[in-house]
Design an enzyme around this catalytic site. Structure first.
Site, PDB file in Angstrom:
ATOM      1  N   ARG A  73     -56.357 -67.828 -22.271  1.00 38.04           N
ATOM      2  CA  ARG A  73     -55.198 -68.040 -23.147  1.00 38.04           C
ATOM      3  C   ARG A  73     -54.041 -67.144 -22.734  1.00 38.04           C
ATOM      4  NH1 ARG A  73     -57.306 -66.729 -27.630  1.00 38.04           N
ATOM      5  NH2 ARG A  73     -56.531 -64.606 -27.733  1.00 38.04           N
ATOM      6  N   TYR A 126     -31.018 -79.089 -30.881  1.00 34.91           N
ATOM      7  CA  TYR A 126     -32.034 -80.121 -30.705  1.00 34.91           C
ATOM      8  C   TYR A 126     -32.712 -80.392 -32.049  1.00 34.91           C
ATOM      9  CZ  TYR A 126     -36.705 -81.824 -29.364  1.00 34.91           C
ATOM     10  OH  TYR A 126     -37.880 -82.514 -29.270  1.00 34.91           O
ATOM     11  N   ASP A 198     -30.740 -71.705 -24.591  1.00 35.36           N
ATOM     12  CA  ASP A 198     -31.526 -72.839 -24.117  1.00 35.36           C
ATOM     13  C   ASP A 198     -30.706 -73.532 -23.042  1.00 35.36           C
ATOM     14  OD1 ASP A 198     -32.703 -75.321 -23.667  1.00 35.36           O
ATOM     15  OD2 ASP A 198     -33.317 -75.580 -25.750  1.00 35.36           O
ATOM     16  N   LYS A 223     -38.587 -81.231 -18.968  1.00 32.67           N
ATOM     17  CA  LYS A 223     -37.403 -81.977 -18.585  1.00 32.67           C
ATOM     18  C   LYS A 223     -37.100 -81.817 -17.083  1.00 32.67           C
ATOM     19  CE  LYS A 223     -37.146 -82.891 -23.036  1.00 32.67           C
ATOM     20  NZ  LYS A 223     -37.972 -81.893 -23.702  1.00 32.67           N
TER      21      LYS A 223
END
Length: 411
Positions: A73, A126, A198, A223
């Protein structure tokens, strides 16, 4: 997550010299990986393991002392290479990759802010980030202050002694408007507040916010950086101290949003062609934006490198090209947008962006459909019923223009 001395050690172990004089593409292909260190495999191996074995208790202790190198993890050799490579390309000291872009935002905010703190955000974000700041964060006692950051002086009254972070996108989703990273960062830093940007719409091939004063950069790796629409991922990049905190709190026990090693491999594969793809995305998007701007059925077009864009000068200052994202509206409004999209023959009607395939969608239609199951669904600030968002892919631009023209002719 690697930073500081550990980052330097990994640099020295690599069989390649990664001097600052190496260009972006060279570093996107080679940084932080040497075939010699991995049985001469040219591509980074995918380490599919949930835990790690050690030859002795002392070796186990040494791994623990490095922080999180006991369990998958918190550490994986494949994701570590991606973290180092992204950090290098952004000009950051360290990086952390997680399972999605929203996991990156959650890791950032829930690691750095606590009950009673304030977060300043741009008024347009967003849609899922909007849901987080409107519904999620107030539940934890974090106050969110939306501000129009197109005028950086608005920060002067928005920032208080409780403000811990200023967060915004540029270019802004879905409007493709532009915010001035340098001006915003200067005002925030004057009040002792960090800035997170961002930069998903631009990618590090076109824009590197740290070079313009930002402290932390966020990406949805899903993206442009991955670029092929086949996996999800998110990244946070910045100074080593902050990234260590994000790793040791956000990833370790708050979100646990680990990026799968195979996803890291796919994202690194996409990263190797990033600047080539961004060249094509940008050139095609500019040609399409100019066509749309001249079309009688189109009422407005927003693309950062169009001469008519109000943020063009700032965009050219902080971006090398305009990217593949644009927004436009039709004189026929909501009904016209739905009609035009239904007549497209080549472009794919889909959410997301940054793929090789051209993707187009109508936010107002999606929002109205969602309201049947989510009563609180609403359009974000600045987005009207007519707005169409277009993610220009890598197809022949003449084919894309032809598809738009034949669909617009039906109005």
């Amino acid at each position: 997550m690697t930073g500081g001395g550990e980052h330097d050690k990994c640099q020295k172990q690599s069989g390649h010299s990664h001097a600052a004089s190496f260009g972006f593409d060279t570093r996107a292909i080679h940084h932080a990986f040497s075939p010699v260190d991995f049985k001469r495999a040219v591509q980074p191996p995918v380490f599919l393991t949930s835990t790690y074995g050690f030859e002795s208790v002392e070796a186990n202790d040494a791994a623990a002392a490095l922080g999180g190198r006991l369990y998958a993890r918190e550490y994986n050799p494949t994701t570590e290479i991606l973290e180092q490579r992204l950090a290098n390309l952004e000009g950051a000291e360290a990086g952390l990759v997680v399972s999605t872009g929203m996991a990156a935002f959650g890791t950032l905010i829930l690691s750095l802010l606590s009950q009673g703190d304030e977060l300043v955000v741009h008024k347009t974000l967003y849609s899922n980030t909007v849901a987080m700041v409107e519904q999620g964060l107030p539940r934890f006692g974090i106050k969110v202050v939306p501000v129009d950051l197109s005028d950086p002086s608005n920060l002067d009254t928005a920032i208080t002694e409780k403000t811990k972070l200023v967060y915004f996108e540029t270019p802004v989703n879905p409007l493709s408007s532009i915010l001035d990273i340098s001006a915003i960062s200067e005002r925030a830093h004057a009040r002792g507040v960090k800035v997170a940007v961002d930069s998903t719409f631009a990618s590090p091939a076109l824009q590197r916010p740290i070079e313009h004063g930002a402290d932390i950069v966020l990406h949805s790796l899903t993206k442009y950086i991955n670029g092929h629409g086949d996996t999800l991922g998110g990244a946070l990049l910045g100074d080593a101290e902050t990234l260590h905190r994000l790793h040791e709190t956000g990833l370790r026990y708050i979100t646990g949003a680990t990026l799968a090693p195979h996803s890291a491999f796919l994202i690194m594969r996409g990263l190797k062609t990033l600047s080539l793809r961004m060249d094509r995305h940008s050139a095609s998007a500019l040609a399409i934006a100019r066509m749309l701007e001249a079309h009688p059925a189109v009422s407005w077009v927003s693309y950062p490198f169009l001469e008519s864009h109000p943020g063009q000068a700032i965009a050219r200052k902080q971006m090398t090209q305009g990217s593949g994202m644009l927004a436009f509206g039709l004189h026929a409004g909501f009904a016209g947008a739905r009609n035009m999209l239904d007549h497209l023959q080549l472009m794919t009607r889909a959410v997301s962006l940054g793929d090789t395939d051209t993707l187009i969608y109508h936010p107002a239609s999606i929002t109205r459909a969602r309201q049947s199951i989510r009563k609180d669904a609403h359009m974000i600030s600045g987005v009207g019923d007519d707005l169409i968002r277009l993610s220009v892919g890598l197809e022949d631009v003449d084919d894309l223009i032809g598809d738009l023209q034949q669909a617009l002719a039906t109005l």
